[in-house]
Design an enzyme around this catalytic site. Structure first.
Site, mmCIF file in Angstrom:
data_model
loop_
_atom_site.group_PDB
_atom_site.id
_atom_site.type_symbol
_atom_site.label_atom_id
_atom_site.label_comp_id
_atom_site.label_asym_id
_atom_site.label_seq_id
_atom_site.Cartn_x
_atom_site.Cartn_y
_atom_site.Cartn_z
ATOM 1 N N ASP A 128 3.727 1.488 8.102
ATOM 2 C CA ASP A 128 2.507 0.722 7.864
ATOM 3 C C ASP A 128 2.646 -0.366 6.812
ATOM 4 O O ASP A 128 2.356 -0.170 5.629
ATOM 5 C CB ASP A 128 1.363 1.661 7.478
ATOM 6 C CG ASP A 128 0.005 0.961 7.543
ATOM 7 O OD1 ASP A 128 -0.055 -0.176 8.028
ATOM 8 O OD2 ASP A 128 -0.988 1.567 7.111
ATOM 9 N N ASP B 119 0.859 -1.195 0.000
ATOM 10 C CA ASP B 119 0.000 0.000 0.000
ATOM 11 C C ASP B 119 0.889 1.237 0.000
ATOM 12 O O ASP B 119 0.804 2.095 0.873
ATOM 13 C CB ASP B 119 -0.916 -0.017 1.221
ATOM 14 C CG ASP B 119 -2.055 0.986 1.112
ATOM 15 O OD1 ASP B 119 -2.434 1.341 -0.022
ATOM 16 O OD2 ASP B 119 -2.575 1.418 2.155
#
Length: 317
Positions: free
Chosen positions: A219, A202
């Site tokens: 993340d 992502d």
């Protein structure tokens, strides 16, 4: 905990207690950070820098899948890549408290990258290539793949099962989504086999923080197996930007240019998945508050039109 409100019992006191259980001493300062899939807090500590506490959404990933994420993060950090890896307590990175699974990481600040800067795009390309060199060493077993089942089939089922999609639009949505699915399948078939590797998954600008020392990634929650270009296209909005990213990338790792033909398919998959993600999470009170437009018919009408446009762009019949 309630399936309808998965974080209803996650109060500030629970967050502080979870951090205290690790032998740390919170000073009472809490700052909720922007995250919808999980719940993330910056927690102030006495006499030291804050930590970030990430509470994983129940039933999204298995423990084994989360540990694969953590292992990958530590591999990258050990290789001196600028990525924030979870802290270890008693030999464990995946922690449990009052029914929640969580991890603590150091707090790292930064600003958004400038995607108009050739220098920064090349720097990001070098960093991603180094990440992919590590990612290619082995495979994920539990974290899944960038594929049609995950990013098309499951989202379609979520939308059709949701009350958000207006009944008069169901047939049009089915047709549009089917056209996208067929077009994506044809595009992947035309490109042929690509070598999958462990990805950030992502890699959008919000997951890159820039400091005076350069960028670092945060993340890995969407880390999966997939083609290398998945970690490039969201940072490169046009051909010159992609050229800059690849100039940096190829200083450390070869790139298979045939993967560029997958970018329109990956973009279509992401857009279809976005609607399915909202639909599947609508029971979480944070989602109606954050995405109120998804309750409006006109948004779904536009989404269906956008899917047809994406299918047309991919050459669907």
């Amino acid at each position: 905990m309630s399936a309808e409100a998965p974080y209803a019992n996650l109060t500030p006191d629970h967050v502080l207690d979870a951090v205290t259980a690790c032998g740390l001493w919170p000073d009472g300062r809490l700052l909720a950070l922007n995250s919808y899939e999980n719940r993330v807090w910056q927690v102030g500590l006495e006499d030291t820098s804050p930590v970030v506490a990430k509470f994983y959404r129940p039933n999204r990933w298995s423990d084994a899948a989360i540990l694969e994420e953590h292992t990958f993060a530590h591999e990258l950090a050990t290789a001196e890549l600028p990525l924030v890896a979870p802290l270890m307590f008693g030999g464990r990175t995946l922690l449990h408290h009052d029914g929640f699974r969580y991890a603590l990481t150091p707090r790292r600040g930064g600003r958004a990258p400038s995607l108009e800067s050739t220098e920064q795009l090349e720097w990001l390309g070098r960093l991603i290539a180094r990440m992919h060199l590590i990612g290619a060493r082995t495979t994920f077993v539990h974290r899944g793949r960038i594929d049609r089942a995950t990013l098309i089939e499951q989202p379609i089922q979520a939308v059709l099962a949701s009350s958000l999609l207006p009944p008069p639009l169901q047939a049009r949505y089915r047709l549009a989504a089917q056209r996208v699915d067929e077009a994506v399948a044809q595009r992947f078939e035309a490109v042929g086999p690509v070598r999958p590797l462990r990805l950030h998954g992502d890699c959008h600008p919000g997951n890159v923080l820039w400091t005076d020392d350069g960028p670092h990634f945060v993340d890995l929650d969407d880390a999966r197996m997939g083609p290398a270009v998945q970690d490039l296209w969201m940072l490169a909005g046009d051909e010159p930007a992609m050229d800059a990213v690849l100039t940096g990338y190829q200083q450390f790792r070869e790139f298979d240019y045939s993967e560029l033909a997958l970018v329109p398919a990956l973009r279509a998959m992401r857009q279809l998945h976005y609607a399915g993600w909202i639909a599947s999470r609508w029971h979480d009170p944070a989602f109606p508050a954050a995405f109120p437009f998804a309750a409006e018919s006109r948004w779904w009408e536009q989404h269906v039109d956008d899917l047809h446009e994406l299918a047309d762009g991919l050459g669907a019949g």
